[in-house]
Design a protein around this motif. Structure first.
Motif, PDB file in Angstrom:
ATOM      1  N   TYR A 169       0.802  -1.226   0.000  1.00 46.97           N
ATOM      2  CA  TYR A 169       0.000   0.000   0.000  1.00 46.97           C
ATOM      3  C   TYR A 169       0.836   1.278   0.000  1.00 46.97           C
ATOM      4  CZ  TYR A 169      -3.609  -3.377   1.190  1.00 46.97           C
ATOM      5  OH  TYR A 169      -4.453  -4.470   1.186  1.00 46.97           O
ATOM      6  N   GLY A 170       2.150   1.139  -0.068  1.00 45.03           N
ATOM      7  CA  GLY A 170       2.998   2.298  -0.255  1.00 45.03           C
ATOM      8  C   GLY A 170       3.080   3.262   0.914  1.00 45.03           C
ATOM      9  N   PHE A 171       3.136   2.763   2.138  1.00 48.80           N
ATOM     10  CA  PHE A 171       3.367   3.627   3.291  1.00 48.80           C
ATOM     11  C   PHE A 171       4.596   3.127   4.046  1.00 48.80           C
ATOM     12  CE2 PHE A 171       0.751   0.196   4.883  1.00 48.80           C
ATOM     13  CZ  PHE A 171       1.262  -0.072   6.144  1.00 48.80           C
ATOM     14  N   ARG A 172       5.001   3.859   5.066  1.00 44.98           N
ATOM     15  CA  ARG A 172       6.225   3.516   5.795  1.00 44.98           C
ATOM     16  C   ARG A 172       5.980   3.544   7.298  1.00 44.98           C
ATOM     17  NH1 ARG A 172      11.915   6.977   5.698  1.00 44.98           N
ATOM     18  NH2 ARG A 172      13.022   5.722   7.255  1.00 44.98           N
ATOM     19  N   ILE A 173       6.434   2.503   7.970  1.00 48.36           N
ATOM     20  CA  ILE A 173       6.361   2.416   9.435  1.00 48.36           C
ATOM     21  C   ILE A 173       7.630   3.029  10.023  1.00 48.36           C
ATOM     22  CG2 ILE A 173       6.245   0.875  11.419  1.00 48.36           C
ATOM     23  CD1 ILE A 173       3.673   0.930   9.884  1.00 48.36           C
ATOM     24  N   ASP A 174       7.459   3.914  10.987  1.00 47.63           N
ATOM     25  CA  ASP A 174       8.612   4.497  11.680  1.00 47.63           C
ATOM     26  C   ASP A 174       9.000   3.634  12.883  1.00 47.63           C
ATOM     27  OD1 ASP A 174       8.770   6.721   9.959  1.00 47.63           O
ATOM     28  OD2 ASP A 174       7.202   7.763  11.089  1.00 47.63           O
ATOM     29  N   PHE A 175      10.027   4.080  13.596  1.00 47.74           N
ATOM     30  CA  PHE A 175      10.496   3.403  14.819  1.00 47.74           C
ATOM     31  C   PHE A 175      11.033   1.991  14.543  1.00 47.74           C
ATOM     32  CE2 PHE A 175       6.940   6.200  16.122  1.00 47.74           C
ATOM     33  CZ  PHE A 175       7.696   7.144  16.823  1.00 47.74           C
ATOM     34  N   VAL A 176      11.770   1.844  13.432  1.00 50.96           N
ATOM     35  CA  VAL A 176      12.331   0.531  13.094  1.00 50.96           C
ATOM     36  C   VAL A 176      13.848   0.597  12.916  1.00 50.96           C
ATOM     37  CG1 VAL A 176      10.209  -0.313  12.040  1.00 50.96           C
ATOM     38  CG2 VAL A 176      11.877   0.900  10.615  1.00 50.96           C
ATOM     39  N   SER A 177      14.484   1.644  13.409  1.00 53.75           N
ATOM     40  CA  SER A 177      15.931   1.785  13.258  1.00 53.75           C
ATOM     41  C   SER A 177      16.659   0.593  13.874  1.00 53.75           C
ATOM     42  CB  SER A 177      16.405   3.074  13.947  1.00 53.75           C
ATOM     43  OG  SER A 177      17.816   3.096  14.078  1.00 53.75           O
ATOM     44  N   LYS A 178      17.647   0.082  13.144  1.00 48.14           N
ATOM     45  CA  LYS A 178      18.466  -0.998  13.705  1.00 48.14           C
ATOM     46  C   LYS A 178      19.540  -0.438  14.633  1.00 48.14           C
ATOM     47  CE  LYS A 178      21.076  -5.155  12.542  1.00 48.14           C
ATOM     48  NZ  LYS A 178      21.521  -6.067  11.468  1.00 48.14           N
ATOM     49  N   ILE A 179      20.108   0.701  14.277  1.00 52.75           N
ATOM     50  CA  ILE A 179      21.145   1.304  15.112  1.00 52.75           C
ATOM     51  C   ILE A 179      20.603   1.595  16.502  1.00 52.75           C
ATOM     52  CG2 ILE A 179      22.625   3.330  15.421  1.00 52.75           C
ATOM     53  CD1 ILE A 179      22.803   3.508  12.370  1.00 52.75           C
ATOM     54  N   ARG A 180      19.375   2.140  16.544  1.00 55.69           N
ATOM     55  CA  ARG A 180      18.761   2.533  17.828  1.00 55.69           C
ATOM     56  C   ARG A 180      17.672   1.547  18.252  1.00 55.69           C
ATOM     57  NH1 ARG A 180      16.177   7.344  16.260  1.00 55.69           N
ATOM     58  NH2 ARG A 180      16.695   6.842  14.093  1.00 55.69           N
ATOM     59  N   VAL A 181      17.615   0.396  17.597  1.00 53.47           N
ATOM     60  CA  VAL A 181      16.653  -0.683  17.862  1.00 53.47           C
ATOM     61  C   VAL A 181      15.277  -0.120  18.238  1.00 53.47           C
ATOM     62  CG1 VAL A 181      17.412  -1.068  20.270  1.00 53.47           C
ATOM     63  CG2 VAL A 181      16.361  -2.931  18.995  1.00 53.47           C
ATOM     64  N   GLY A 182      14.614   0.429  17.217  1.00 52.60           N
ATOM     65  CA  GLY A 182      13.342   1.093  17.408  1.00 52.60           C
ATOM     66  C   GLY A 182      12.280   0.218  18.060  1.00 52.60           C
ATOM     67  N   PRO A 183      11.259   0.832  18.668  1.00 53.34           N
ATOM     68  CA  PRO A 183      10.223   0.074  19.386  1.00 53.34           C
ATOM     69  C   PRO A 183       9.501  -0.952  18.524  1.00 53.34           C
ATOM     70  CG  PRO A 183      10.088   2.405  19.922  1.00 53.34           C
ATOM     71  CD  PRO A 183      11.077   2.292  18.811  1.00 53.34           C
ATOM     72  N   VAL A 184       9.202  -0.611  17.262  1.00 56.14           N
ATOM     73  CA  VAL A 184       8.519  -1.574  16.392  1.00 56.14           C
ATOM     74  C   VAL A 184       9.432  -2.760  16.095  1.00 56.14           C
ATOM     75  CG1 VAL A 184       7.440  -1.925  14.136  1.00 56.14           C
ATOM     76  CG2 VAL A 184       7.031   0.194  15.386  1.00 56.14           C
ATOM     77  N   ARG A 185      10.704  -2.471  15.860  1.00 50.13           N
ATOM     78  CA  ARG A 185      11.687  -3.550  15.652  1.00 50.13           C
ATOM     79  C   ARG A 185      11.772  -4.437  16.894  1.00 50.13           C
ATOM     80  NH1 ARG A 185      16.472  -4.898  12.830  1.00 50.13           N
ATOM     81  NH2 ARG A 185      16.012  -3.277  11.305  1.00 50.13           N
ATOM     82  N   THR A 186      11.804  -3.817  18.063  1.00 45.99           N
ATOM     83  CA  THR A 186      11.861  -4.577  19.309  1.00 45.99           C
ATOM     84  C   THR A 186      10.626  -5.451  19.480  1.00 45.99           C
ATOM     85  OG1 THR A 186      13.204  -2.856  20.363  1.00 45.99           O
ATOM     86  CG2 THR A 186      12.035  -4.384  21.798  1.00 45.99           C
TER      87      THR A 186
END
Length: 373
Positions: free
Chosen positions: A266-283
């Protein structure tokens, strides 16, 4: 619950092992091996689909799994509340472990030099060319943990977290709530302030560490607190025979997977996924992977007896040694692909072959350790 020769835990009797954790760490090591090979081939212009790993369908990679599980095992093995170990004894054990990791990291760095000398492209992609260009001072910077080549950054961050674990342990014993709030608060501050990081790291880009210790410490230290109170033991007892917990774990994992894929659909972007700062969504995604796989094997322990999963568990049962092996194997596969066979078929074959070699190395080390004991 305790484990032998993972990033942090001492040797313990086999009857105390949780096969589910070994399988989970083995899967993570396999993923790391393939992802590192892909890192070499993609940057050399590989045409074709990447070898499928969970990283292609989710927000997190395998590194988060290691930090969470290793932190948990530090708390469960070295700092369990039921044992009430002395602070001095705990500090001595983790500092010894940090020293061992430092030696392994140095040995791995030296072992990879010949391959990089033989392949200028591999040296460039692994950042060894920077060391060759700036020697001898660059080697001193490596010894001081200031500069790190490709694939070795995770060990350096882990060394720092182990070295500082006694400070968190002291606060955790005196004021558990304050310790957890401090860890999460530091994590959030580092996440919101990009430049709050350690100078150095890979000799490219912004010259800051690729695994920001101020961010990644939360995965390790909060999991360490969970290990102190043996939270996984409690969760395992709750899960066995409880279909609702199994369904909840896999529903969360499936939901996050769909959310990740929906970015392309759908062409959107989720934030909070940084690997350097291990974003909350990534966690959150990493924790969902851990929970889903553990519940699967807790619900059906017989799965761990299948030959394939036994092999994966052997890879995960000595994760420090197998991690070092997987990095060396990844560099060797990268060398072969860069210098002799730059095709998509060769890439797939090298990924499969590298996993097989990793399994052989893990089995060989397990047999050697059994004979030595």
């Amino acid at each position: 619950m305790s484990h032998s020769e993972n990033f942090t835990a001492p040797t313990t009797p086999p009857r105390e092992r949780d096969t589910a954790i070994d399988v989970l760490r083995g899967l993570a090591l396999i993923t790391i091996t393939i992802n590192h090979i892909t890192g070499f081939t993609d940057r050399m212009g590989l045409v074709g689909m990447q070898f499928p790993t969970l990283t292609l369908w989710g927000f997190s990679s395998a590194a988060e799994i290691f930090f969470v599980l290793s932190g948990y095992l530090v708390g469960a093995v070295y700092f369990a509340k039921v044992k009430q170990p002395s602070f001095g004894g705990f500090a001595a054990k983790v500092w010894r472990r940090a020293g061992k990791l430092y030696v392994y990291n140095l040995a791995l760095f030296v072992a990879l030099i010949p391959l990089c000398l033989a392949s200028p492209d591999l040296a460039r992609l692994g950042f060894y060319s920077w060391f060759f260009k700036h020697e001898p001072w660059s080697y001193v910077e490596f010894l001081l943990l200031y500069v790190q080549p490709y694939c070795l950054e995770i060990l350096v961050t882990y060394i720092v977290l182990l070295a500082t674990a006694p400070l968190f342990a002291l606060l955790l014993r005196l004021q558990p709530f304050v310790a957890l709030v401090a860890s999460v608060g530091l994590y959030w501050y580092a996440h919101e302030h990009i430049r709050f990081n350690i100078p150095g790291g890979s000799p490219v880009g912004d010259w800051l560490w690729n695994f920001n210790p101020a961010s990644w410490q939360a995965l390790f230290f909060v999991a360490m607190a969970a290990g102190r109170w043996r939270i996984l033991d409690w969760l395992r007892r709750k899960t066995q025979g409880n279909w609702w917990l199994l369904i909840a774990a896999w529903a969360l994992f499936a939901g996050l997977t769909v959310l990740f894929l929906a970015q392309t659909w759908y062409g959107f972007r989720i934030d909070f996924v940084s690997k350097i700062r291990v974003g909350p969504v990534r966690t959150a995604h990493a924790l969902s992977v851990i929970w889903a796989i553990l519940t699967l094997f807790w619900m059906w322990p017989r799965l761990g007896r299948f030959w394939l999963f036994r092999q994966v568990a052997i890879i995960g049962s000595n994760s420090l040694q197998t991690f070092v092996a997987c990095v060396a194997i990844s560099y060797a596969a990268g060398y072969i692909w860069i210098e002799h066979a730059r095709t998509h078929g060769a890439y797939i074959a090298l990924c499969i072959g590298s996993v097989a070699v990793l399994g052989l190395v893990a089995n060989g080390y397990a047999r050697w350790k059994a004979r030595a004991s």
